[in-house]
Design an enzyme around this catalytic site. Structure first.
Site, PDB file in Angstrom:
ATOM      1  N   VAL A   1       0.837  -1.201   0.000  1.00 21.79           N
ATOM      2  CA  VAL A   1       0.000   0.000   0.000  1.00 21.79           C
ATOM      3  C   VAL A   1       0.875   1.255   0.000  1.00 21.79           C
ATOM      4  O   VAL A   1       1.887   1.307   0.687  1.00 21.79           O
ATOM      5  CB  VAL A   1      -0.888   0.015   1.275  1.00 21.79           C
ATOM      6  CG1 VAL A   1      -1.721   1.287   1.346  1.00 21.79           C
ATOM      7  CG2 VAL A   1      -1.766  -1.212   1.334  1.00 21.79           C
ATOM      8  N   CYS A   2       0.445   2.263  -0.761  1.00 21.78           N
ATOM      9  CA  CYS A   2       1.046   3.594  -0.679  1.00 21.78           C
ATOM     10  C   CYS A   2      -0.075   4.618  -0.788  1.00 21.78           C
ATOM     11  O   CYS A   2      -1.241   4.294  -0.553  1.00 21.78           O
ATOM     12  CB  CYS A   2       2.131   3.790  -1.748  1.00 21.78           C
ATOM     13  SG  CYS A   2       1.497   3.940  -3.428  1.00 21.78           S
ATOM     14  N   HIS A   3       0.243   5.824  -1.173  1.00 23.93           N
ATOM     15  CA  HIS A   3      -0.774   6.880  -1.266  1.00 23.93           C
ATOM     16  C   HIS A   3      -1.746   6.632  -2.413  1.00 23.93           C
ATOM     17  O   HIS A   3      -2.960   6.673  -2.231  1.00 23.93           O
ATOM     18  CB  HIS A   3      -0.100   8.254  -1.412  1.00 23.93           C
ATOM     19  CG  HIS A   3      -1.074   9.378  -1.540  1.00 23.93           C
ATOM     20  ND1 HIS A   3      -1.840   9.815  -0.484  1.00 23.93           N
ATOM     21  CD2 HIS A   3      -1.421  10.138  -2.605  1.00 23.93           C
ATOM     22  CE1 HIS A   3      -2.626  10.796  -0.904  1.00 23.93           C
ATOM     23  NE2 HIS A   3      -2.381  11.019  -2.182  1.00 23.93           N
TER      24      HIS A   3
ATOM     25  N   MET B   1      -4.153   4.591  -0.553  1.00 26.02           N
ATOM     26  CA  MET B   1      -4.883   5.127   0.601  1.00 26.02           C
ATOM     27  C   MET B   1      -5.858   6.233   0.208  1.00 26.02           C
ATOM     28  O   MET B   1      -6.791   6.504   0.965  1.00 26.02           O
ATOM     29  CB  MET B   1      -3.898   5.639   1.658  1.00 26.02           C
ATOM     30  CG  MET B   1      -3.140   4.533   2.392  1.00 26.02           C
ATOM     31  SD  MET B   1      -4.200   3.328   3.240  1.00 26.02           S
ATOM     32  CE  MET B   1      -4.765   4.314   4.649  1.00 26.02           C
TER      33      MET B   1
END
Length: 98
Positions: free
Chosen positions: A62-64, A90
């Site tokens: 997961v990242c932005h 996210m």
């Protein structure tokens, strides 16, 4: 590269599935909240911390917004790990955060 959406991850967590999530965002980003139970390993430290990971597990990265997590998933896959990119990051996460 395998992919999954934030909605799919949220649904799996609501079903009580055990997921292994790695958040590769920077410290400042994670300070605003992360998916409960996610391991925080900033992308720049993934190469030195991958010894903490288990090649028998599948990791959701997961990242932005999905770009850095895609790079991380490709990197881990190249070393024999099972990694799935949460493609919308996210910004699309509507579930709980810690």
């Amino acid at each position: 590269m395998k992919i999954i959406t934030a909605k799919e991850v949220e649904a799996l967590l609501q079903e009580g599935k055990t997921l292994h999530i790695i958040d590769v965002r920077e410290n400042e980003e994670v300070a605003n909240g992360k998916i409960p139970g996610a391991i925080h390993i900033p992308l720049g430290f993934l190469d030195v911390r991958m010894n903490e990971l288990d090649k028998n597990l599948e990791y959701i990265i997961v990242c932005h917004s999905g770009g850095r997590s895609g790079m991380a998933a490709n990197f881990l896959t190249s070393y024999g790990f099972k990694a799935v990119n949460m493609i919308d990051g996210m910004v699309a996460w509507e579930g709980p955060i810690e």
